[in-house]
Write a protein that holds these residues in place. Structure first.
Motif, PDB file in Angstrom:
ATOM      1  N   PRO A 327       1.502  -0.353   3.239  1.00  0.00           N
ATOM      2  CA  PRO A 327       2.318   0.508   4.108  1.00  0.00           C
ATOM      3  C   PRO A 327       1.973   1.980   3.916  1.00  0.00           C
ATOM      4  N   ASP A 328       2.091   2.787   5.014  1.00  0.00           N
ATOM      5  CA  ASP A 328       2.393   2.358   6.367  1.00  0.00           C
ATOM      6  C   ASP A 328       1.175   2.520   7.287  1.00  0.00           C
ATOM      7  N   LYS A 331      -0.973  -0.509   8.888  1.00  0.00           N
ATOM      8  CA  LYS A 331      -0.355  -1.600   9.636  1.00  0.00           C
ATOM      9  C   LYS A 331      -1.048  -1.904  10.958  1.00  0.00           C
ATOM     10  N   GLU A 347       4.457  -8.478   6.041  1.00  0.00           N
ATOM     11  CA  GLU A 347       4.796  -7.342   5.185  1.00  0.00           C
ATOM     12  C   GLU A 347       5.031  -7.857   3.775  1.00  0.00           C
ATOM     13  N   ILE A 350       6.655  -3.920   0.322  1.00  0.00           N
ATOM     14  CA  ILE A 350       7.714  -3.088   0.882  1.00  0.00           C
ATOM     15  C   ILE A 350       7.671  -1.738   0.183  1.00  0.00           C
TER      16      ILE A 350
END
Length: 533
Positions: A327-328, A331, A347, A350
């Motif tokens: 992330p991010d 993506k 995902e 996190i």
């Protein structure tokens, strides 16, 4: 990745004379500056160390007022405390304003280095404030010329102060250059990257982009409201129509003098050198820069990763295979890769958005921060063959931490790292915080050679991955849809678009293995060498 950061982002707004603008109902002229913090929040991705603004209001004793503090925009402007935020904005009302978010590639991490820089003077035309995004590769040469006169003194160790003094010198005595002439004269001295916003105590504004267009700069004008920013997202979120949001051409400047808006060329351009990393990593994925969508560029990179994977075929792709983005910024590439491979994009990591800013921490602290910044999801990763997609590997600190946590805490069966960028082999001297070769991951393995599957296998073993694959250099121009000759790709090719950049690279190569590492940047090493001679 959390290991590299852009120097800064800039913004400007001007409520020109005329009727109220329909984009912001009820907006009165002196409230235009209230929109600046909102714009800065939309480019927070470009700098998180400090934020500030300067506003202009005619008739006020303090024609220019500057507010700047360390921290995120919300911290600098106390946006979570309504009364404090209102008190700040009441002191900084204005029909025009410029703003800045900062991350330091040079200079100390204190409020005195926050921008904009304001220079007071009894003459209103010489009283100005400015901010800039970029870095001057010839800053040491400019410093030496300034300090050759022993009556001169510099109080800060950054190129922003040098630019401030150069602007002042151009207006010294009875010199009265127009703002366009000012930029023309400065461009003859400056070697490097600079998008610049300036506001003076006469209410004149200057917005300029360097002749190579290394750094992005967008603007929009509808009715009597003008705004500019490093990226398009702040302008879109203010309500400007997409078709009215444009990129300022390299070597051009926007001026607002006596309320009159104008765009002029201030320097001849000999090609372009747009920083490719804007599309790969730095810019907001929703931005459009120089008519090229950041999202579509990253999608194209992911599709190329998938094409190479299918062509190679060495890693099995089955029901236990998933694609996981770091992330991010990875993506879009990860989703595109997964779609082409016909496997899920999940995902599995996190990001903890409240873990603090790891990039301001040194070595061990950076690793410890990285451990708390990403939490692996065991429910997603356990027993899976994972394609971990990252936009780049610079120092490898974060990647090593992630691989260890994905395997030990996430329970992944295999981890195959896929990088949507070629190896970073050379420093940046135009505003990205990676200035020495020793701090980079790839050069230790490449040693001047072209990358091969065997070298990638060595890299993978060093990181703790089952395999590693980079994209080739030619994939970048294809994804961004610019010819390679129009992009600055110095950090992946070692070929710099300006003479001083190439000179610093030679210094960086000479200093490999001499213990400079991340403790001293190349231009700081050059500074030491200059005074030792």
């Amino acid at each position: 990745m959390s290991e590299i950061h852009h120097e800064c982002g800039i913004a400007a707004i001007y409520h020109l004379p005329g009727d109220l603008h329909p984009l912001v109902p009820g907006l009165v002229h002196e409230d235009a500056a209230r929109l600046l913090p909102r714009m800065l929040q939309d480019i927070q991705n470009r700098g998180q160390l400090a934020a500030g603004m300067t506003s202009y209001l005619p008739g006020r004793p303090q024609l220019l007022t500057t507010h700047k503090e360390l921290g995120m925009v919300s911290e600098a402007f106390r946006l979570s405390q309504r009364d404090e935020a209102e008190a700040i904005m009441s002191k900084n009302l204005g029909i025009a304003a410029i703003g800045h978010v900062r991350y330091a590639t040079c200079g100390a991490d204190d409020r005195n280095y926050a921008q904009p820089f304001e220079r007071n003077h009894i003459e209103k035309r010489k009283w100005f404030s400015f901010g800039f995004n970029g870095q001057l590769a010839n800053v040491q040469e400019l410093k030496d010329k300034l300090l050759a006169d022993t009556s001169h003194h510099l109080t800060r160790d950054n190129d922003t102060e040098v630019i401030m003094h150069e602007i002042g010198r151009e207006m010294s005595g009875e010199r009265r250059p127009t703002l366009i002439e000012l930029m023309t004269n400065l461009s003859r001295k400056f070697d490097g990257a600079y998008s610049l916003v300036l506001l003076n105590a006469q209410g004149d504004m200057l917005v300029a982009r360097d002749p190579l267009g290394i750094k992005p700069l967008c603007y929009a004008k509808e009715g009597n409201l003008f705004a500019a920013a490093s990226e398009s997202v702040p302008l879109l979120n203010l309500g400007f129509q997409p078709e009215n949001i444009k990129s300022l051409p390299p070597g051009y400047a926007i001026t607002i003098i006596d309320g009159q808006f104008d765009i002029q060329r201030y320097a001849d351009t000999v090609g372009r050198a747009h920083c490719y990393f804007e599309w790969i990593y730095f810019a907001n994925v929703a931005s459009t820069l120089d008519e090229r969508s950041v999202y579509l560029s990253r999608t194209a990179l992911g599709e190329e990763l998938a094409r190479l994977e299918l062509l190679d075929g060495s890693v099995p792709i089955d029901e236990n295979t998933i694609v996981v983005p770091v992330p991010d910024t990875s993506k879009a590439a990860a989703d595109a890769m997964a779609h082409r491979l016909r496997v899920p994009s999940r995902e599995g990591l996190i990001r903890n958005r409240y873990s603090g800013r790891t990039f301001i921490e040194g070595g061990n602290s950076r690793r410890k921060k990285a451990e708390t910044k990403y939490t692996p999801l065991r429910e997603v990763l356990q027993g899976k063959r994972v394609f971990l997609v990252e936009d780049s590997i610079v120092r490898s600190t974060t990647m090593r931490v992630l691989l260890n946590r994905i395997r030990s805490l996430g329970g992944a069966k295999e981890i195959h790292v896929r990088v949507a960028c070629p190896p970073i082999v050379a420093p940046c001297f135009y505003g990205i915080d990676m200035s020495t070769i020793d701090e980079l991951f790839a050069p230790k393995f490449l040693q001047g050679r072209e990358i091969t599957p065997e070298i990638e296998a060595e890299m993978a073993a060093s990181l703790g991955a089952d395999s590693l694959r980079y994209l080739p250099v030619e994939s970048i121009s294809k994804a961004v849809r610019y010819d390679a000759s129009s992009l600055c790709q110095a950090c992946i090719t070692g070929r710099y678009p300006t003479p001083s950049g190439q000179k610093l690279y030679q210094i960086a190569r000479e200093n490999v293995g001499k213990g400079n590492g991340t403790d001293s940047r190349t231009y700081e090493v050059q500074h030491t060498l200059t005074f030792a001679q």
